[in-house]
Motif scaffolding. Structure first.
Motif, short mmCIF file in Angstrom:
data_model
loop_
_atom_site.label_atom_id
_atom_site.label_comp_id
_atom_site.label_asym_id
_atom_site.label_seq_id
_atom_site.Cartn_x
_atom_site.Cartn_y
_atom_site.Cartn_z
N LEU A 31 0.82 -1.21 0.00
CA LEU A 31 0.00 0.00 0.00
C LEU A 31 0.85 1.26 0.00
O LEU A 31 2.05 1.21 0.26
CB LEU A 31 -0.91 0.03 1.23
N SER A 32 0.19 2.36 -0.27
CA SER A 32 0.81 3.67 -0.13
C SER A 32 -0.28 4.69 0.17
O SER A 32 -1.38 4.59 -0.38
CB SER A 32 1.55 4.08 -1.41
N LEU A 199 -11.96 8.98 -14.82
CA LEU A 199 -10.89 9.83 -14.30
C LEU A 199 -11.02 9.92 -12.78
O LEU A 199 -12.01 10.44 -12.26
CB LEU A 199 -10.97 11.23 -14.92
N ARG A 200 -10.02 9.41 -12.09
CA ARG A 200 -10.00 9.45 -10.63
C ARG A 200 -8.76 10.20 -10.16
O ARG A 200 -7.66 9.97 -10.68
CB ARG A 200 -10.01 8.04 -10.03
N VAL A 201 -8.94 11.06 -9.17
CA VAL A 201 -7.83 11.80 -8.59
C VAL A 201 -7.68 11.38 -7.13
O VAL A 201 -8.66 11.33 -6.38
CB VAL A 201 -8.08 13.33 -8.67
N THR A 202 -6.45 11.05 -6.75
CA THR A 202 -6.17 10.67 -5.37
C THR A 202 -5.21 11.67 -4.74
O THR A 202 -4.52 12.41 -5.44
CB THR A 202 -5.56 9.26 -5.30
N TYR A 203 -5.17 11.66 -3.43
CA TYR A 203 -4.33 12.60 -2.69
C TYR A 203 -4.01 11.98 -1.32
O TYR A 203 -4.72 11.09 -0.85
CB TYR A 203 -5.04 13.94 -2.53
N PRO A 204 -2.94 12.45 -0.65
CA PRO A 204 -2.59 11.86 0.64
C PRO A 204 -3.51 12.30 1.78
O PRO A 204 -3.96 11.49 2.56
CB PRO A 204 -1.16 12.35 0.89
N PHE A 284 -12.91 11.83 -6.64
CA PHE A 284 -11.79 12.03 -5.72
C PHE A 284 -11.85 11.06 -4.55
O PHE A 284 -12.93 10.71 -4.08
CB PHE A 284 -11.82 13.46 -5.15
N THR A 285 -10.67 10.68 -4.07
CA THR A 285 -10.58 9.88 -2.85
C THR A 285 -9.14 9.91 -2.37
O THR A 285 -8.21 10.16 -3.14
CB THR A 285 -11.01 8.42 -3.10
N ASP A 286 -8.95 9.65 -1.07
CA ASP A 286 -7.58 9.52 -0.59
C ASP A 286 -7.00 8.22 -1.12
O ASP A 286 -7.72 7.23 -1.31
CB ASP A 286 -7.53 9.54 0.94
N LEU A 287 -5.69 8.22 -1.39
CA LEU A 287 -5.07 7.09 -2.09
C LEU A 287 -5.15 5.80 -1.29
O LEU A 287 -5.53 4.75 -1.82
CB LEU A 287 -3.61 7.41 -2.40
N GLY A 288 -4.79 5.86 0.00
CA GLY A 288 -4.79 4.63 0.80
C GLY A 288 -6.16 3.99 0.88
O GLY A 288 -6.30 2.77 0.75
N GLY A 289 -7.18 4.81 1.10
CA GLY A 289 -8.53 4.26 1.17
C GLY A 289 -8.97 3.66 -0.15
O GLY A 289 -9.66 2.63 -0.18
N MET A 326 -4.77 11.63 9.97
CA MET A 326 -4.79 10.17 10.00
C MET A 326 -4.71 9.67 8.56
O MET A 326 -5.52 10.06 7.72
CB MET A 326 -6.10 9.70 10.63
N PRO A 327 -3.73 8.82 8.23
CA PRO A 327 -3.65 8.30 6.86
C PRO A 327 -4.95 7.62 6.44
O PRO A 327 -5.54 6.86 7.21
CB PRO A 327 -2.49 7.29 6.93
N GLY A 328 -5.38 7.91 5.20
CA GLY A 328 -6.63 7.35 4.73
C GLY A 328 -6.61 5.83 4.69
O GLY A 328 -7.62 5.19 4.99
N GLY A 329 -5.45 5.26 4.34
CA GLY A 329 -5.35 3.80 4.32
C GLY A 329 -5.52 3.19 5.69
O GLY A 329 -6.17 2.16 5.85
N LEU A 330 -4.95 3.84 6.71
CA LEU A 330 -5.08 3.34 8.08
C LEU A 330 -6.52 3.44 8.55
O LEU A 330 -7.04 2.54 9.22
CB LEU A 330 -4.16 4.13 9.01
N HIS A 331 -7.17 4.54 8.19
CA HIS A 331 -8.57 4.70 8.57
C HIS A 331 -9.42 3.58 7.97
O HIS A 331 -10.24 2.97 8.66
CB HIS A 331 -9.08 6.07 8.11
#
Length: 413
Positions: A31-32, A199-204, A284-289, A326-331
């Motif tokens: 993951l990232s 088209l999807r945009v991700t962000y930290p 749009f969405t956070d990358l980790g999630g 809080m990192p989106g992936g961790l959430h």
């Protein structure tokens, strides 16, 4: 983590766990969260390589860190704009991180014009059959002209009403008005070139463009003089209103989503590129999630995280420094653990998480590899300079030692 790709972190953790509990079955997700790390970048390359064996990279002329990968016979495209455009604050040295020479440490105003090369490459792939395009943006960026420079370079139109064809980067925001007709036409052209693709945009992490928690306020927190940040927000607010107007005018329908807004959680990411991509109709969405989402995993033929977690005894999330957000992936990871009733442990490079905070975050425990670093004022340039071979070996050992401690604490038969 600093100096280690996501795949390397997973390998270090798995090996250390097996040294203590060799009979355990370990399932790893590479993951990232998309936050650039010293000597690693965003970690997206590691993620893409782990999920797409046939991935290939397209060379982008004049790139200063941007990366473009294509997968599934060029049907899927990942464009990473975060690695080469991050602005960390006043401690960053001029010219580091790929900065334009004109973007000094107390003036992170910069043009996004160079991103037009990457967007042309992505649009060429769309014209040749690409059906999914993911664009990853940094949270903070020195390319902070809301994407107008990219639009100008991409379309060949003069959008900035400055009296000259191309104002110097540092003077970009001296122009208080955009040429609305040219702005609308340029957005319409780029939107057309991206039509037919998802088209999807991700962000930290989240960052609005305007408001008390917007970009200008974040600049002040990173050392920019308040007067400079205020001047930026005044002009950016005027530009944002024009982008919102142009974006809403080129949408065929607003029934599919909300109107473009400068105070969305993602509008300020990438130096305001978030607002521009919103005008283009991106999701749009956070990358980790996103990487852990059911829809993404199922599209790759991978098992849903909840199905995997339900058969596990413990879930461990290893990540770099956790600061304010809080990192989106961790959430997403913790939410799955809560849903299936499996304890979730986080092992961060640093976090400063307090024991009383953990239940509200869905965490059973939190461990820091380097707790003292949470109180050190170090930027990525300083860290990268210190990560020689000996230091990397020491850090690998320290990560493994913390994993060993977690395995001895949480492992059972």
């Amino acid at each position: 983590m600093h100096g280690f790709t996501p795949a390397q972190v997973a390998q270090i953790c798995s090996a250390a766990w097996r040294d203590v509990r060799p009979a355990d079955e370990i399932i790893s997700y590479i993951l990232s969260d998309g936050d650039p790390m010293p000597l690693v970048g965003t970690g997206l390359e590691s993620v893409v390589q782990s999920r797409f064996p046939d991935v290939s990279e397209i060379e982008l002329p004049g790139s200063r860190g941007e990366r473009l990968w294509m997968m599934d016979d060029a049907r899927r495209v990942v464009l990473d704009l975060a690695s080469g455009s991050v602005w960390h604050g006043v401690r960053s040295n001029t010219g580091s991180e790929g900065n334009d020479a004109s973007c000094d440490t107390n003036n992170p105003w910069g043009s996004s014009a160079r991103f037009s090369t990457a967007m042309h490459a992505a649009c060429d792939l769309v014209a040749n059959g690409a059906r999914e395009v993911l664009v990853h943006l940094p949270q903070m960026a020195y390319t902070s002209d809301l994407g107008i420079g990219m639009l100008e370079a991409y379309s060949g139109r003069q959008i900035i009403d400055s009296g000259v064809a191309h104002a110097p980067v540092a003077d970009t925001f001296m122009a208080e008005k955009l040429i609305q007709s040219e702005l609308t036409a340029a957005i319409s052209e780029l939107k057309s070139d991206l039509s037919g693709t998802s088209l999807r945009v991700t962000y930290p992490y989240s960052l609005a463009l305007l408001g008390f928690s917007g970009m200008a306020y974040s600049w002040i927190n990173r050392g920019v003089l308040p007067a400079k940040a205020q001047a930026y927000e005044r002009i950016a607010g005027a530009w944002a209103a024009q982008i919102v107007q142009a974006g809403n005018s080129v949408r065929t329908s607003l029934l599919g989503g909300d109107a473009v807004s400068a105070v969305s959680a993602y509008s300020g990411v990438g130096g305001g590129l978030g607002l521009l991509f919103d005008a283009l109709g991106a999701s749009f969405t956070d990358l980790g999630g996103w990487l852990l989402s059911d829809v993404n995993l199922e599209s790759l033929g991978m098992d849903r995280l909840a199905d995997v977690a339900a058969a596990c005894d413990l879930m461990v999330y290893a990540c770099g420094p956790i600061a304010v957000d809080m990192p989106g992936g961790l959430h997403a990871f913790a939410q799955v653990g809560e849903d299936v009733g499996v304890p979730v442990v986080v092992m961060a490079q640093t976090s400063g998480l307090r024991k009383g905070e953990l239940p509200n975050l869905g965490l059973a425990a939190a461990y820091d590899v380097y707790p003292h670093e949470a109180f050190e004022d170090l930027d990525n340039a300083t860290i990268a300079h210190s990560l020689d071979a000996a230091e990397l070996k020491r850090r690998e050992h320290d990560i493994a030692r913390q994993v060993t401690h977690i395995a001895q604490t949480w492992g059972w038969d």
